[in-house]
Scaffold this active site. Sequence first.
Site, PDB file in Angstrom:
ATOM      1  CG  ASP A 151      47.456   7.690  -2.361  1.00 43.21           C
ATOM      2  OD1 ASP A 151      47.906   7.500  -1.225  1.00 43.21           O
ATOM      3  OD2 ASP A 151      48.181   7.696  -3.383  1.00 43.21           O
ATOM      4  CB  VAL A 183      48.808   9.789   0.762  1.00 44.97           C
ATOM      5  CG1 VAL A 183      48.259  10.848   1.721  1.00 44.97           C
ATOM      6  CG2 VAL A 183      49.891  10.392  -0.110  1.00 44.97           C
ATOM      7  CG  ASP A 184      44.526   6.201   0.632  1.00 47.36           C
ATOM      8  OD1 ASP A 184      44.104   7.279   1.087  1.00 47.36           O
ATOM      9  OD2 ASP A 184      44.091   5.699  -0.420  1.00 47.36           O
ATOM     10  CG  LEU A 185      49.329   2.205   2.283  1.00 46.27           C
ATOM     11  CD1 LEU A 185      50.518   1.479   1.663  1.00 46.27           C
ATOM     12  CD2 LEU A 185      48.268   1.201   2.708  1.00 46.27           C
ATOM     13  N   GLY A 188      46.363   5.825   7.449  1.00 45.95           N
ATOM     14  CA  GLY A 188      45.858   4.751   8.292  1.00 45.95           C
ATOM     15  C   GLY A 188      46.704   4.535   9.521  1.00 45.95           C
TER      16      GLY A 188
END
Length: 408
Positions: A151, A183-185, A188
């Site tokens: 991220d 960015v990860d969220l 997802g």
Amino acid sequence: MSDTATPRPLDGVRVLDLSRVLAGPWATQALADLGAEVIKIERPGAGDDTRLWGPPFAEAADGGCGDAAYFFAANRGKRSVTLDMAQAEGAEIIRRLAADSHVVVENFKVGGLKKYGLDYAALSAVNPALVYCSITGFGQDGPDAHRAGYDYMIQAMGGLMSITGQPDGAPGAEPMKVGVAVVDLFTGLYASNAILAALMQARATGRGAHLDIALFDVQAAMLANQATNWFVSGRTPRRLGNAHPNLSPYQPFACSDGAVVVAVGNDGQFRALCGALGRAELGTDPRFAANAQRVENREALTPLLAQETERFTMAGLMSALEAAGVPCGPVNTVDQVFAEPQAVHRGLTVEQSRPDLAAPIRTVASPIRMDGRPCVHPVPPPALGQDAEAILGALGLDVAALRARGVV
């Protein structure tokens, strides 16, 4: 939809979760909250890396150290099975589970699962309707496909840090990451959206899909208006601190006891703001009367407004602005967020118990409501391997023997 008796949208959907850390688990937690059965495959003896990403750690019932809070954030509603896919026997068990699943989610490096016979080609051969979601840093092809992606580095490489932080010349000026792994969220959420679309396709056609979701692609998409600002104007966006590139005033203003964000979205709201601050003449000043002029002249406007807001307490300013119809809100700390009456009313804190822990686990509820009911899975984040006997036993496997051989 937070109890087991009420039907949920994804009841009957089985998700095999081979992912770890955040982007993949965030996607599968969203599916679990909507009713999917999510089987999380973890490494024997260690599990998901984030079980150890602390402090803080939960206190175990025996007084020892439990899982990290980070793990709890993305793994509600899942069942945990430990399997060593590097052993042929472990990989074969995963294939058997995939054959009876609707979705597989993985975030290994490109090609990393092929050597175990767990890639899309292998699993779709035995389950043509399978939706197989691969989450990587840079996607399944291209010059960077082989690279790992995290991220923080993607926030930098994808441009987000270049538009976040104080402007050059201001105190503390430097490119700045966002305070959560945004960015990860987002990845997802894009992944869960794509999975739902592919499930509809699979039900209609009997054919699944290989979904290719890349953090870098997602970060580029997240640039949103900042990217189109550049496309249209040819001017590279820059850091503006807490100011907005397209609106003014749209930022925090200091009060005598804290700060309040003022979010003016149109000229009428600006005139109402000026009236509430006792400076009605600013609303018709040619430099500020229209938003485009306010953006152009923000360096002149902001201090004029700031000298007025400093006369108010936070509560006093919000009361005056709300009465005038001007959107505003306090700059809260995390603890203050969940003490907000609105947060309490909406039930944004979920409390669930696990027998191996000394106290209940608290997580943030899913923001999705359907027909007035919250979508929150009633089961807490799992203990490592807690469901191996139930899930593998249903396959007719001798779990004790598998443990003895280090497969489980």
